[in-house]
Design a protein around this motif. Sequence first.
Motif, mmCIF file in Angstrom:
data_model
loop_
_atom_site.group_PDB
_atom_site.id
_atom_site.type_symbol
_atom_site.label_atom_id
_atom_site.label_comp_id
_atom_site.label_asym_id
_atom_site.label_seq_id
_atom_site.Cartn_x
_atom_site.Cartn_y
_atom_site.Cartn_z
ATOM 1 N N ILE A 3 0.836 -1.206 0.000
ATOM 2 C CA ILE A 3 0.000 0.000 0.000
ATOM 3 C C ILE A 3 0.868 1.252 0.000
ATOM 4 O O ILE A 3 1.703 1.426 0.888
ATOM 5 N N ILE A 4 0.664 2.101 -0.982
ATOM 6 C CA ILE A 4 1.380 3.373 -1.057
ATOM 7 C C ILE A 4 0.399 4.479 -0.664
ATOM 8 O O ILE A 4 -0.557 4.755 -1.394
ATOM 9 N N GLY A 5 0.608 5.071 0.494
ATOM 10 C CA GLY A 5 -0.311 6.095 1.012
ATOM 11 C C GLY A 5 -0.138 7.398 0.231
ATOM 12 O O GLY A 5 0.970 7.915 0.126
ATOM 13 N N GLU A 6 -1.243 7.939 -0.286
ATOM 14 C CA GLU A 6 -1.163 9.059 -1.251
ATOM 15 C C GLU A 6 -1.457 10.437 -0.672
ATOM 16 O O GLU A 6 -1.482 11.424 -1.392
ATOM 17 N N LYS A 7 -1.693 10.509 0.650
ATOM 18 C CA LYS A 7 -2.250 11.762 1.199
ATOM 19 C C LYS A 7 -1.281 12.941 1.220
ATOM 20 O O LYS A 7 -1.721 14.097 1.261
ATOM 21 N N ILE A 8 0.037 12.658 1.234
ATOM 22 C CA ILE A 8 0.978 13.788 1.288
ATOM 23 C C ILE A 8 1.242 14.240 -0.138
ATOM 24 O O ILE A 8 2.221 13.885 -0.773
ATOM 25 N N ASN A 9 0.292 15.020 -0.645
ATOM 26 C CA ASN A 9 0.307 15.444 -2.046
ATOM 27 C C ASN A 9 -0.078 16.924 -2.120
ATOM 28 O O ASN A 9 -1.207 17.293 -1.764
ATOM 29 N N GLY A 10 0.859 17.734 -2.562
ATOM 30 C CA GLY A 10 0.687 19.184 -2.592
ATOM 31 C C GLY A 10 -0.386 19.676 -3.552
ATOM 32 O O GLY A 10 -0.704 20.864 -3.559
ATOM 33 N N THR A 11 -0.962 18.781 -4.365
ATOM 34 C CA THR A 11 -2.104 19.208 -5.180
ATOM 35 C C THR A 11 -3.371 19.223 -4.329
ATOM 36 O O THR A 11 -4.409 19.710 -4.784
ATOM 37 N N ARG A 12 -3.294 18.671 -3.117
ATOM 38 C CA ARG A 12 -4.423 18.790 -2.180
ATOM 39 C C ARG A 12 -4.272 20.119 -1.443
ATOM 40 O O ARG A 12 -3.180 20.456 -0.986
ATOM 41 N N LYS A 13 -5.395 20.831 -1.282
ATOM 42 C CA LYS A 13 -5.336 22.192 -0.730
ATOM 43 C C LYS A 13 -4.721 22.256 0.667
ATOM 44 O O LYS A 13 -3.893 23.108 0.960
ATOM 45 N N THR A 14 -5.134 21.315 1.529
ATOM 46 C CA THR A 14 -4.656 21.356 2.916
ATOM 47 C C THR A 14 -3.151 21.113 2.977
ATOM 48 O O THR A 14 -2.446 21.711 3.794
ATOM 49 N N ALA A 16 -1.017 21.687 0.421
ATOM 50 C CA ALA A 16 -0.356 22.838 -0.198
ATOM 51 C C ALA A 16 -0.161 23.946 0.846
ATOM 52 O O ALA A 16 0.908 24.561 0.931
ATOM 53 N N LYS A 17 -1.189 24.146 1.661
ATOM 54 C CA LYS A 17 -1.114 25.194 2.692
ATOM 55 C C LYS A 17 -0.046 24.840 3.739
ATOM 56 O O LYS A 17 0.742 25.691 4.143
ATOM 57 N N ALA A 18 -0.030 23.579 4.136
ATOM 58 C CA ALA A 18 0.944 23.142 5.146
ATOM 59 C C ALA A 18 2.380 23.302 4.623
ATOM 60 O O ALA A 18 3.280 23.672 5.387
ATOM 61 N N ILE A 19 2.570 23.025 3.334
ATOM 62 C CA ILE A 19 3.913 23.180 2.751
ATOM 63 C C ILE A 19 4.296 24.660 2.750
ATOM 64 O O ILE A 19 5.391 25.043 3.157
ATOM 65 N N ARG A 20 3.332 25.489 2.316
ATOM 66 C CA ARG A 20 3.584 26.938 2.258
ATOM 67 C C ARG A 20 3.899 27.501 3.644
ATOM 68 O O ARG A 20 4.821 28.277 3.820
ATOM 69 N N ILE A 27 2.015 17.689 8.503
ATOM 70 C CA ILE A 27 2.615 16.665 7.626
ATOM 71 C C ILE A 27 2.950 15.414 8.445
ATOM 72 O O ILE A 27 2.712 14.279 8.005
ATOM 73 N N LYS A 28 3.484 15.614 9.644
ATOM 74 C CA LYS A 28 3.852 14.469 10.494
ATOM 75 C C LYS A 28 2.622 13.652 10.874
ATOM 76 O O LYS A 28 2.672 12.424 10.943
ATOM 77 N N GLU A 29 1.519 14.361 11.120
ATOM 78 C CA GLU A 29 0.273 13.672 11.461
ATOM 79 C C GLU A 29 -0.223 12.830 10.280
ATOM 80 O O GLU A 29 -0.669 11.691 10.456
ATOM 81 N N LEU A 30 -0.124 13.377 9.061
ATOM 82 C CA LEU A 30 -0.512 12.616 7.860
ATOM 83 C C LEU A 30 0.366 11.381 7.693
ATOM 84 O O LEU A 30 -0.111 10.313 7.290
ATOM 85 N N ALA A 31 1.641 11.524 8.009
ATOM 86 C CA ALA A 31 2.562 10.379 7.903
ATOM 87 C C ALA A 31 2.168 9.305 8.921
ATOM 88 O O ALA A 31 2.032 8.126 8.584
#
Length: 227
Positions: A3-14, A16-20, A27-31
């Motif tokens: 299983i490759i978890g896809e949630k850490i993706n900057g095309t998702r708004k939340t 993108a905001k976290a990266i900015r 990000i750690k919580e998503l991981a």
Amino acid sequence: MIIIGEKINGTRKTVAKAIRDRDADFIKELAKSQEEAGSSYLDVNAGTAPVREPEDMRWLVKNIQEASELPLCLDSANPEALRIGLETVKQVSLINSLSGEQSRIDGILPLVREFDVELIILALDDNGIPETCEGRLEIIHKLIQLAKAEGLSEKKIYIDPLITAISTGTENAKLAFKTIKAIKEAYPQTHITGGLSNISFGMPLRPTINRFFMAMAIQMGMDSAII
Ligand code: THG
């Protein structure tokens, strides 16, 4: 299943905001949540402008590794972002992805020789995504030969047959099944993966469609999914 978890993706708004905002906790919580949900790898896609992407990739990889021990799947078409990701990771990672597009062959193939990696290969090239199983296999065949010539073994290769939406073509599920089966027959040692939710794009009852498709794809030889 890998299983490759896809949630850490900057095309998702939340994301993108976290990266900015350099919101490392988000990000750690998503991981962590994807690790707890059974991910084998975590996909990392900064999804930002080319000039920012390498530095964003470095920041993402560094922070994800502080939260999770899982290997990463570095998702970018930008060789510079992939290189920085590969220099930052602690363990062998998946590169997502090599395609038959000349720019990717030129930019990404050298990384395969330089770093100890695993590789996702996409069945598309500069002419787009072939509409037939035969057309996709032709590209896959060429790319597997190129990857092997760089010293990569079949076991480290993941083939993405390209799962496309049934909303845009009712034959698309069958085409994916046929391609998966043919890949598995030709290259039994390789893994087969793909973006599962592509299948249900634009449809109601997406989770139901995704699950049925996945069950059938596993029968054809799919052993991994980006979900
Ligand atoms: N093959 C390969 N790599 C891929 C894909 C593929 N990487 C990117 C993508 N496809 C898979 N990753 C994602 C990541 C997030 C979402 C979908 C696919 C996602 N989508 C929400 C939706 O569909 O409703 C909308 C976005 C949001 O949540 O903001 O989350 O096919 N090799």
